[in-house]
Design a protein around this motif. Sequence first.
Motif, PDB file in Angstrom:
ATOM      1  N   GLY A 189       0.827  -1.213   0.000  1.00  0.00           N
ATOM      2  CA  GLY A 189       0.000   0.000   0.000  1.00  0.00           C
ATOM      3  C   GLY A 189       0.854   1.253   0.000  1.00  0.00           C
ATOM      4  N   ALA A 190       1.985   1.200  -0.744  1.00  0.00           N
ATOM      5  CA  ALA A 190       2.930   2.331  -0.723  1.00  0.00           C
ATOM      6  C   ALA A 190       2.591   3.392  -1.768  1.00  0.00           C
ATOM      7  N   SER A 191       1.493   3.209  -2.499  1.00  0.00           N
ATOM      8  CA  SER A 191       1.164   4.178  -3.556  1.00  0.00           C
ATOM      9  C   SER A 191       0.425   5.391  -3.013  1.00  0.00           C
ATOM     10  N   SER A 192       0.175   5.419  -1.716  1.00  0.00           N
ATOM     11  CA  SER A 192      -0.637   6.508  -1.155  1.00  0.00           C
ATOM     12  C   SER A 192      -0.490   6.540   0.368  1.00  0.00           C
ATOM     13  N   GLY A 193      -0.854   7.682   0.956  1.00  0.00           N
ATOM     14  CA  GLY A 193      -1.075   7.796   2.396  1.00  0.00           C
ATOM     15  C   GLY A 193      -0.001   7.237   3.312  1.00  0.00           C
ATOM     16  N   ILE A 194      -0.424   6.372   4.208  1.00  0.00           N
ATOM     17  CA  ILE A 194       0.458   5.871   5.267  1.00  0.00           C
ATOM     18  C   ILE A 194       1.603   5.025   4.689  1.00  0.00           C
ATOM     19  N   GLY A 195       1.291   4.184   3.711  1.00  0.00           N
ATOM     20  CA  GLY A 195       2.330   3.342   3.103  1.00  0.00           C
ATOM     21  C   GLY A 195       3.385   4.178   2.410  1.00  0.00           C
ATOM     22  N   GLN A 196       2.933   5.228   1.727  1.00  0.00           N
ATOM     23  CA  GLN A 196       3.896   6.113   1.061  1.00  0.00           C
ATOM     24  C   GLN A 196       4.776   6.812   2.103  1.00  0.00           C
ATOM     25  N   SER A 198       3.802  -4.393  -8.714  1.00  0.00           N
ATOM     26  CA  SER A 198       2.385  -4.096  -8.841  1.00  0.00           C
ATOM     27  C   SER A 198       1.609  -5.387  -8.607  1.00  0.00           C
ATOM     28  N   ALA A 199       0.820  -5.412  -7.545  1.00  0.00           N
ATOM     29  CA  ALA A 199       0.078  -6.639  -7.214  1.00  0.00           C
ATOM     30  C   ALA A 199      -1.219  -6.272  -6.525  1.00  0.00           C
ATOM     31  N   ASP A 200      -2.266  -7.033  -6.828  1.00  0.00           N
ATOM     32  CA  ASP A 200      -3.537  -6.884  -6.124  1.00  0.00           C
ATOM     33  C   ASP A 200      -3.540  -7.903  -4.988  1.00  0.00           C
ATOM     34  N   LEU A 201      -3.378  -7.403  -3.762  1.00  0.00           N
ATOM     35  CA  LEU A 201      -3.240  -8.306  -2.606  1.00  0.00           C
ATOM     36  C   LEU A 201      -4.584  -8.817  -2.095  1.00  0.00           C
ATOM     37  N   SER A 202      -5.663  -8.513  -2.814  1.00  0.00           N
ATOM     38  CA  SER A 202      -6.935  -9.145  -2.461  1.00  0.00           C
ATOM     39  C   SER A 202      -7.179 -10.356  -3.358  1.00  0.00           C
ATOM     40  N   ARG A 203      -6.191 -10.672  -4.197  1.00  0.00           N
ATOM     41  CA  ARG A 203      -6.324 -11.827  -5.100  1.00  0.00           C
ATOM     42  C   ARG A 203      -5.242 -12.852  -4.773  1.00  0.00           C
ATOM     43  N   ASN A 253       0.505  -2.856   5.211  1.00  0.00           N
ATOM     44  CA  ASN A 253      -0.265  -1.620   5.384  1.00  0.00           C
ATOM     45  C   ASN A 253      -1.478  -1.515   4.462  1.00  0.00           C
ATOM     46  N   ALA A 254      -1.451  -2.162   3.295  1.00  0.00           N
ATOM     47  CA  ALA A 254      -2.520  -1.968   2.299  1.00  0.00           C
ATOM     48  C   ALA A 254      -3.882  -2.248   2.926  1.00  0.00           C
ATOM     49  N   GLY A 255      -4.835  -1.377   2.639  1.00  0.00           N
ATOM     50  CA  GLY A 255      -6.174  -1.593   3.206  1.00  0.00           C
ATOM     51  C   GLY A 255      -7.166  -0.583   2.696  1.00  0.00           C
ATOM     52  N   PHE A 256      -8.441  -0.861   2.983  1.00  0.00           N
ATOM     53  CA  PHE A 256      -9.514   0.093   2.678  1.00  0.00           C
ATOM     54  C   PHE A 256     -10.626  -0.122   3.693  1.00  0.00           C
ATOM     55  N   GLY A 257     -11.579   0.834   3.723  1.00  0.00           N
ATOM     56  CA  GLY A 257     -12.551   0.841   4.817  1.00  0.00           C
ATOM     57  C   GLY A 257     -13.875   0.137   4.596  1.00  0.00           C
ATOM     58  N   ARG A 296      -9.620 -10.764   2.390  1.00  0.00           N
ATOM     59  CA  ARG A 296      -8.419 -11.298   1.722  1.00  0.00           C
ATOM     60  C   ARG A 296      -7.255 -10.324   1.847  1.00  0.00           C
ATOM     61  N   LEU A 297      -7.545  -9.022   1.724  1.00  0.00           N
ATOM     62  CA  LEU A 297      -6.473  -8.016   1.777  1.00  0.00           C
ATOM     63  C   LEU A 297      -5.954  -7.826   3.205  1.00  0.00           C
ATOM     64  N   GLN A 298      -6.882  -7.723   4.164  1.00  0.00           N
ATOM     65  CA  GLN A 298      -6.452  -7.279   5.494  1.00  0.00           C
ATOM     66  C   GLN A 298      -6.354  -8.412   6.509  1.00  0.00           C
ATOM     67  N   GLY A 334      -5.637   6.512  14.503  1.00  0.00           N
ATOM     68  CA  GLY A 334      -6.971   7.121  14.509  1.00  0.00           C
ATOM     69  C   GLY A 334      -7.213   7.634  13.098  1.00  0.00           C
ATOM     70  N   VAL A 335      -7.782   8.836  12.980  1.00  0.00           N
ATOM     71  CA  VAL A 335      -7.984   9.384  11.629  1.00  0.00           C
ATOM     72  C   VAL A 335      -6.664  10.000  11.146  1.00  0.00           C
ATOM     73  N   VAL A 336      -6.250   9.572   9.967  1.00  0.00           N
ATOM     74  CA  VAL A 336      -4.964  10.011   9.394  1.00  0.00           C
ATOM     75  C   VAL A 336      -5.228  10.622   8.023  1.00  0.00           C
ATOM     76  N   GLU A 344      -5.802   8.992   1.487  1.00  0.00           N
ATOM     77  CA  GLU A 344      -6.954   8.866   0.571  1.00  0.00           C
ATOM     78  C   GLU A 344      -8.016   7.906   1.114  1.00  0.00           C
ATOM     79  N   PHE A 345      -7.783   7.384   2.322  1.00  0.00           N
ATOM     80  CA  PHE A 345      -8.635   6.346   2.906  1.00  0.00           C
ATOM     81  C   PHE A 345     -10.118   6.720   2.929  1.00  0.00           C
ATOM     82  N   HIS A 346     -10.432   7.936   3.386  1.00  0.00           N
ATOM     83  CA  HIS A 346     -11.835   8.345   3.472  1.00  0.00           C
ATOM     84  C   HIS A 346     -12.348   8.800   2.111  1.00  0.00           C
ATOM     85  N   GLU A 347     -11.489   9.510   1.398  1.00  0.00           N
ATOM     86  CA  GLU A 347     -11.841  10.011   0.061  1.00  0.00           C
ATOM     87  C   GLU A 347     -12.302   8.873  -0.858  1.00  0.00           C
TER      88      GLU A 347
HETATM   89  N1  NAP Z   1      -6.373   6.980   7.092  1.00  0.00           N
HETATM   90  C1  NAP Z   1      -6.956   6.614   8.225  1.00  0.00           C
HETATM   91  O1  NAP Z   1      -7.686   7.415   8.845  1.00  0.00           O
HETATM   92  C2  NAP Z   1      -6.707   5.243   8.766  1.00  0.00           C
HETATM   93  C3  NAP Z   1      -7.088   4.994  10.098  1.00  0.00           C
HETATM   94  C4  NAP Z   1      -6.860   3.728  10.645  1.00  0.00           C
HETATM   95  C5  NAP Z   1      -6.250   2.756   9.884  1.00  0.00           C
HETATM   96  N2  NAP Z   1      -5.882   3.024   8.595  1.00  0.00           N
HETATM   97  C6  NAP Z   1      -5.247   1.942   7.833  1.00  0.00           C
HETATM   98  O2  NAP Z   1      -4.074   2.422   7.224  1.00  0.00           O
HETATM   99  C7  NAP Z   1      -3.765   1.617   6.085  1.00  0.00           C
HETATM  100  C8  NAP Z   1      -3.364   2.516   4.935  1.00  0.00           C
HETATM  101  O3  NAP Z   1      -4.457   3.326   4.578  1.00  0.00           O
HETATM  102  P1  NAP Z   1      -4.299   4.863   4.156  1.00  0.00           P
HETATM  103  O4  NAP Z   1      -4.955   5.674   5.207  1.00  0.00           O
HETATM  104  O5  NAP Z   1      -2.909   5.182   3.788  1.00  0.00           O
HETATM  105  O6  NAP Z   1      -5.291   4.871   2.882  1.00  0.00           O
HETATM  106  P2  NAP Z   1      -5.011   5.140   1.343  1.00  0.00           P
HETATM  107  O7  NAP Z   1      -4.348   6.472   1.172  1.00  0.00           O
HETATM  108  O8  NAP Z   1      -6.314   4.919   0.664  1.00  0.00           O
HETATM  109  O9  NAP Z   1      -3.968   3.997   0.938  1.00  0.00           O
HETATM  110  C9  NAP Z   1      -4.348   2.651   0.823  1.00  0.00           C
HETATM  111  C10 NAP Z   1      -3.223   1.887   0.153  1.00  0.00           C
HETATM  112  O10 NAP Z   1      -3.606   0.497   0.083  1.00  0.00           O
HETATM  113  C11 NAP Z   1      -3.416   0.059  -1.248  1.00  0.00           C
HETATM  114  N3  NAP Z   1      -4.355  -0.987  -1.594  1.00  0.00           N
HETATM  115  C12 NAP Z   1      -5.710  -0.957  -1.487  1.00  0.00           C
HETATM  116  N4  NAP Z   1      -6.256  -2.085  -1.965  1.00  0.00           N
HETATM  117  C13 NAP Z   1      -5.210  -2.860  -2.388  1.00  0.00           C
HETATM  118  C14 NAP Z   1      -5.126  -4.137  -2.989  1.00  0.00           C
HETATM  119  N5  NAP Z   1      -6.226  -4.855  -3.281  1.00  0.00           N
HETATM  120  N6  NAP Z   1      -3.905  -4.636  -3.288  1.00  0.00           N
HETATM  121  C15 NAP Z   1      -2.786  -3.905  -3.023  1.00  0.00           C
HETATM  122  N7  NAP Z   1      -2.801  -2.700  -2.451  1.00  0.00           N
HETATM  123  C16 NAP Z   1      -4.007  -2.174  -2.144  1.00  0.00           C
HETATM  124  C17 NAP Z   1      -3.624   1.306  -2.120  1.00  0.00           C
HETATM  125  O11 NAP Z   1      -2.927   1.179  -3.353  1.00  0.00           O
HETATM  126  P3  NAP Z   1      -3.568   0.874  -4.798  1.00  0.00           P
HETATM  127  O12 NAP Z   1      -4.922   1.514  -4.810  1.00  0.00           O
HETATM  128  O13 NAP Z   1      -2.580   1.489  -5.722  1.00  0.00           O
HETATM  129  O14 NAP Z   1      -3.602  -0.612  -4.875  1.00  0.00           O
HETATM  130  C18 NAP Z   1      -2.959   2.369  -1.259  1.00  0.00           C
HETATM  131  O15 NAP Z   1      -1.577   2.399  -1.494  1.00  0.00           O
HETATM  132  C19 NAP Z   1      -5.000   0.759   5.818  1.00  0.00           C
HETATM  133  O16 NAP Z   1      -4.755  -0.571   6.272  1.00  0.00           O
HETATM  134  C20 NAP Z   1      -6.083   1.407   6.677  1.00  0.00           C
HETATM  135  O17 NAP Z   1      -7.049   0.459   7.106  1.00  0.00           O
HETATM  136  C21 NAP Z   1      -6.094   4.235   8.023  1.00  0.00           C
END
Ligand code: NAP
Length: 278
Positions: free
Chosen positions: A19-26, A68-73, A96-100, A118-120, A198-200, A203-206
């Motif tokens: 999940g390094a393409s955005s947010g916390i992973g980056q 480049s990999a889809d970690l939900s597959r 780190n990769a995840g969504f809500g 599968r992803l988380q 907490g809230v970071v 792009e997680f909420h967006e």
């Molecule tokens: N932001 C918050 O408020 C918050 C709070 C608590 C926990 N978290 C956790 O923090 C982690 C990172 O989230 P973020 O806030 O940085 O959100 P984000 O900016 O949306 O980043 C999510 C990252 O996960 C990757 N990802 C999503 N689905 C994927 C898949 N199927 N395979 C591979 N990579 C995938 C995305 O990359 P691609 O789309 O390029 O695949 C992206 O790099 C998540 O586990 C989230 O649950 C976030």
Amino acid sequence: MNDAGRDSQGRRRRALVTGASSGIGQAFAERLARDGYDLIVVARRRDRLEALARRLSPESSVSVEVVSADLSRDDGIAMVESRIARELELDLLVNNAGFGAYMPFVELPPERAAELIRLQVLAVTLLSRAALPAMVARGSGAVINVSSRLAFSASLPSPPLPRRAVYAAAKSYINTFSRILANELAGTGVRVQALCPGVVRSEFHEVQGMDASRFPVGIMSPEDLVDASLAGLARDEVVCIPALDDPGLFAAIDASERRLLEESHGGEVSKRYDSTRG
Ligand SMILES: NC(=O)c1ccc[n+]([C@@H]2O[C@H](COP(=O)([O-])OP(=O)(O)OC[C@H]3O[C@@H](n4cnc5c(N)ncnc54)[C@H](OP(=O)(O)O)[C@@H]3O)[C@@H](O)[C@H]2O)c1
């Protein structure tokens, strides 16, 4: 380059961040590059990862490999597992990769629930399984699993909290998995952390069509979160809750769980069920 990027033999350390393409992973990738780690960055959006690699490699004189990999597959997980298995000297894995997927459970498309699990849950477990044997054999290394404060939210109603049964349950899995693994690996030189943001700002909420700036809570920067996580790792903090001032609150959960286990180990059914027995 910072010394954190070299081990005691002067070898450059290597980290894999999902999940390094955005947010916390980056932010993890940026901080680890500054610390001198060679990186393997994983996500679906190759263009984003390549742009990150083009920026970080010259800036920090580290190598950045893009996967480049889809970690939900299954095939995406298998590709990264085999990359890790070939990479015998991985020092840090950041799952780190995840969504809500915040929505009422009865409206959550079943395939979206499966994708989340599968992803988380599955990818976190299998990538840890791939990385840990070599770390244990070497006697050093770490796994950071990105969880959420919502893992502690089971007793709280939604609203005001988001509808989150599958997401919060997946993060609870991460917490229990990480805590038990950390216990199991005590004394091996390998550390495990469940990071509970907490809230970071990311792009997680967006991506869920939500505007986090309207929430009645503080928003942490991903850079501060990552700094706290790595500081917590250095002090062996297994559950890292960056905004929490009093770690005693978490110790109280530990103590309460131990007490519950101690007081429920008998073979007799509790008296309070007597009236319901035939
Ligand atoms: N932001 C918050 O408020 C918050 C709070 C608590 C926990 N978290 C956790 O923090 C982690 C990172 O989230 P973020 O806030 O940085 O959100 P984000 O900016 O949306 O980043 C999510 C990252 O996960 C990757 N990802 C999503 N689905 C994927 C898949 N199927 N395979 C591979 N990579 C995938 C995305 O990359 P691609 O789309 O390029 O695949 C992206 O790099 C998540 O586990 C989230 O649950 C976030």
